[in-house]
Design an enzyme around this catalytic site. Structure first.
Site, mmCIF file in Angstrom:
data_model
loop_
_atom_site.group_PDB
_atom_site.id
_atom_site.type_symbol
_atom_site.label_atom_id
_atom_site.label_comp_id
_atom_site.label_asym_id
_atom_site.label_seq_id
_atom_site.Cartn_x
_atom_site.Cartn_y
_atom_site.Cartn_z
ATOM 1 N N TYR A 25 0.840 -1.195 0.000
ATOM 2 C CA TYR A 25 0.000 0.000 0.000
ATOM 3 C C TYR A 25 0.882 1.255 0.000
ATOM 4 O O TYR A 25 0.617 2.212 -0.721
ATOM 5 C CB TYR A 25 -0.916 0.001 1.232
ATOM 6 C CG TYR A 25 -1.860 -1.182 1.287
ATOM 7 C CD1 TYR A 25 -2.988 -1.218 0.480
ATOM 8 C CD2 TYR A 25 -1.612 -2.258 2.129
ATOM 9 C CE1 TYR A 25 -3.866 -2.296 0.525
ATOM 10 C CE2 TYR A 25 -2.482 -3.350 2.186
ATOM 11 C CZ TYR A 25 -3.608 -3.368 1.375
ATOM 12 O OH TYR A 25 -4.448 -4.436 1.416
ATOM 13 N N ASN A 48 -12.408 -0.966 -5.626
ATOM 14 C CA ASN A 48 -11.882 -1.314 -6.939
ATOM 15 C C ASN A 48 -13.010 -1.582 -7.956
ATOM 16 O O ASN A 48 -13.781 -2.516 -7.772
ATOM 17 C CB ASN A 48 -11.011 -2.564 -6.776
ATOM 18 C CG ASN A 48 -10.373 -3.014 -8.071
ATOM 19 O OD1 ASN A 48 -10.569 -2.394 -9.110
ATOM 20 N ND2 ASN A 48 -9.609 -4.071 -7.989
ATOM 21 N N CYS A 56 -5.935 -6.049 -7.316
ATOM 22 C CA CYS A 56 -5.759 -5.482 -5.985
ATOM 23 C C CYS A 56 -5.352 -6.552 -4.965
ATOM 24 O O CYS A 56 -4.854 -6.228 -3.899
ATOM 25 C CB CYS A 56 -7.036 -4.785 -5.540
ATOM 26 S SG CYS A 56 -8.482 -5.823 -5.603
ATOM 27 N N HIS A 57 -5.530 -7.814 -5.321
ATOM 28 C CA HIS A 57 -5.106 -8.877 -4.393
ATOM 29 C C HIS A 57 -3.583 -8.950 -4.289
ATOM 30 O O HIS A 57 -3.054 -9.600 -3.402
ATOM 31 C CB HIS A 57 -5.667 -10.227 -4.845
ATOM 32 C CG HIS A 57 -5.182 -10.668 -6.183
ATOM 33 N ND1 HIS A 57 -5.712 -10.187 -7.362
ATOM 34 C CD2 HIS A 57 -4.190 -11.524 -6.537
ATOM 35 C CE1 HIS A 57 -5.077 -10.757 -8.380
ATOM 36 N NE2 HIS A 57 -4.147 -11.560 -7.912
ATOM 37 N N GLU A 83 -0.941 -17.889 -7.964
ATOM 38 C CA GLU A 83 0.029 -17.190 -8.804
ATOM 39 C C GLU A 83 1.461 -17.479 -8.372
ATOM 40 O O GLU A 83 2.397 -16.855 -8.852
ATOM 41 C CB GLU A 83 -0.251 -15.682 -8.757
ATOM 42 C CG GLU A 83 -1.634 -15.331 -9.315
ATOM 43 C CD GLU A 83 -1.926 -13.840 -9.304
ATOM 44 O OE1 GLU A 83 -1.177 -13.088 -8.665
ATOM 45 O OE2 GLU A 83 -2.916 -13.444 -9.937
#
Length: 106
Positions: A25, A48, A56-57, A83
């Site tokens: 952030y 979002n 945003c994750h 991911e």
DNA sequence: GCCATGGCTAGTA
DNA sequence: GCCATGGCTAGTA
């Protein structure tokens, strides 16, 4: 009066975080022009408008903890793990290795 | 007045 | 785990 940050810029920067990487952030706040606006960045993530387009994750806390997620922390963790990010008890493993900071300013 | 933060401290093992 | 901070935002006047 302090410099405030643009919501659009925050989303633009967030979009630059590649798959398999994460950022924080405060890193985004800094790239957006105000290093102290981390909480505002969190708020923008919360609303979002394009959850798929804007990853945003991939935005986590500066200390390596995953931070929050609108639709539940578990979901955020699952997405990140899918991911290739390892997470134990809410903490990002190999934080430094996955940290993305090379934001392009236009 | 709220909060998807950050950073520092206390207290246990 | 606590609290100071920054920047929104809803809701009143």
């Amino acid at each position: 009066m302090v410099k405030s940050i643009s919501k659009d810029k925050v989303y633009e920067l967030t979009r630059q975080i590649p798959r398999g990487m994460i950022s924080t952030y405060s890193a985004i706040a800094k790239a957006a022009g105000n290093p102290k606006a981390a909480r505002a960045v969190g708020k923008f993530m919360n609303v979002n408008p394009k959850p798929i387009i804007i990853p945003c994750h991939r935005v986590v806390k500066a200390n390596g903890h995953v931070g929050g997620f609108k639709s539940g922390i578990d979901k955020k963790i699952r997405l990140l793990e899918s991911e290739g990010i390892k997470i134990i008890n809410g903490w990002i493993q190999d934080f430094d290795k996955h940290l993305f900071t090379k934001f392009k300013l236009e």
